[in-house]
Scaffold this motif. Structure first.
Motif, PDB file in Angstrom:
ATOM      1  N   TYR A   1       0.804  -1.163   0.028  1.00 14.27           N
ATOM      2  CA  TYR A   1      -0.103  -0.069  -0.070  1.00 14.27           C
ATOM      3  C   TYR A   1       0.844   1.360  -0.068  1.00 14.27           C
ATOM      4  CZ  TYR A   1      -2.953   3.890   0.630  1.00 14.27           C
ATOM      5  OH  TYR A   1      -3.788   4.837   0.564  1.00 14.27           O
TER       6      TYR A   1
ATOM      7  N   GLU B   1      -1.787   5.124  -5.066  1.00 17.05           N
ATOM      8  CA  GLU B   1      -3.221   4.942  -5.278  1.00 17.05           C
ATOM      9  C   GLU B   1      -3.775   6.321  -5.889  1.00 17.05           C
ATOM     10  OE1 GLU B   1      -7.105   5.009  -2.275  1.00 17.05           O
ATOM     11  OE2 GLU B   1      -5.116   5.064  -1.506  1.00 17.05           O
ATOM     12  N   GLU B   2      -2.890   7.495  -5.470  1.00 17.15           N
ATOM     13  CA  GLU B   2      -3.386   8.883  -6.194  1.00 17.15           C
ATOM     14  C   GLU B   2      -2.989   8.751  -7.534  1.00 17.15           C
ATOM     15  OE1 GLU B   2      -2.088  13.381  -5.596  1.00 17.15           O
ATOM     16  OE2 GLU B   2      -2.282  12.260  -3.785  1.00 17.15           O
TER      17      GLU B   2
ATOM     18  N   ARG C   1      -9.368   0.843   1.664  1.00 19.69           N
ATOM     19  CA  ARG C   1      -9.358   2.185   0.661  1.00 19.69           C
ATOM     20  C   ARG C   1     -10.384   1.915  -0.484  1.00 19.69           C
ATOM     21  NH1 ARG C   1      -7.828   5.963   2.539  1.00 19.69           N
ATOM     22  NH2 ARG C   1      -7.350   7.023   0.470  1.00 19.69           N
TER      23      ARG C   1
ATOM     24  N   TRP D   1      -5.580  -2.301   1.791  1.00 19.15           N
ATOM     25  CA  TRP D   1      -5.801  -1.893   0.538  1.00 19.15           C
ATOM     26  C   TRP D   1      -7.403  -1.873   0.424  1.00 19.15           C
ATOM     27  CZ3 TRP D   1      -4.312   0.918  -3.262  1.00 19.15           C
ATOM     28  CH2 TRP D   1      -2.831   0.810  -3.600  1.00 19.15           C
TER      29      TRP D   1
ATOM     30  N   GLY E   1      -4.863   4.900  -8.875  1.00 18.38           N
ATOM     31  CA  GLY E   1      -5.981   4.444  -8.350  1.00 18.38           C
ATOM     32  C   GLY E   1      -6.068   3.059  -7.588  1.00 18.38           C
ATOM     33  N   ILE E   2      -7.040   2.546  -7.467  1.00 16.56           N
ATOM     34  CA  ILE E   2      -6.876   1.014  -6.819  1.00 16.56           C
ATOM     35  C   ILE E   2      -6.477   0.030  -7.783  1.00 16.56           C
ATOM     36  CG2 ILE E   2      -8.269  -0.598  -5.726  1.00 16.56           C
ATOM     37  CD1 ILE E   2      -8.136   1.968  -4.091  1.00 16.56           C
TER      38      ILE E   2
ATOM     39  N   GLY F   1       0.092   5.404  -0.797  1.00 19.45           N
ATOM     40  CA  GLY F   1      -0.822   6.655  -0.984  1.00 19.45           C
ATOM     41  C   GLY F   1      -0.524   7.142  -2.275  1.00 19.45           C
TER      42      GLY F   1
END
Length: 181
Positions: A45, A50-51, A96, A93, A54-55, A47
């Protein structure tokens, strides 16, 4: 509800893991059901990841399996008095993804370990880590297979009667919870 789907999640990636063997045994004792096994080969994981992206698709696939399942059984060893990094990463994860895919999902937590406690501390930590995800975790009976190498035969079946009876009881309770939804 005759056509149940059970999702097994192992906190160990190792193919010969005692927790994978215990999951297979749990699925046999839960049957009849469609059995799926979640894949925790996920990126760490991050951030920023993810930003930026995405997932990840692997996380979406796992959370899709969770959403599809009528019940979950999670089997995870204890590493260094705690939950495995693989399991914690997966839970991070999952947290999120929108919609709380584990919410109210009947869930059994089990463990198998080489040591004499059967993964007790790791299992308690895992239960605490699950709280924010809101599954309906069964509180008892506790299944913690200690000295795991001594309790599975050459066919990878659980052979110790006391553990087998306890697992039967837990899987019966899990089936009842899934059917009651």
């Amino acid at each position: 509800m005759a056509d149940l789907t059970l999702l097994g999640i192992s906190g160990s990636l190792r193919a010969g893991s005692f927790n994978r063997k215990l999951l297979a045994e749990a699925a046999r004792r839960f049957a009849p059901a469609t059995y799926l096994e979640g894949d925790l080969q996920l990126p760490l994981y991050d951030g920023d990841l993810e930003e930026r992206e995405g997932i990840p698709e692997a996380v979406r696939r796992l959370t899709g399996q969770i959403a599809q399942a009528d019940a979950l059984v999670i089997s995870s060893p204890e590493y260094n008095k705690g939950v495995t990094g693989v399991m914690k990463n997966a839970l991070d994860w999952i947290s999120r993804v929108e919609g709380f895919p584990m919410q109210d999902k009947p869930t059994a937590v089990i463990s198998a370990n080489a040591g004499r406690t059967g993964g007790e501390t790791g299992q308690y930590m895992l239960r605490a880590c699950l709280v924010p995800l809101r599954p309906a975790v069964l509180e008892y009976p506790l299944v913690m297979v200690a000295g795991a190498k001594d309790h599975f035969d050459a066919n990878e079946r659980l052979v110790t009667e006391s553990y087998a009876r306890t697992l039967d009881t837990l899987m019966t309770r899990l089936r009842e919870a899934a059917q009651a939804r």
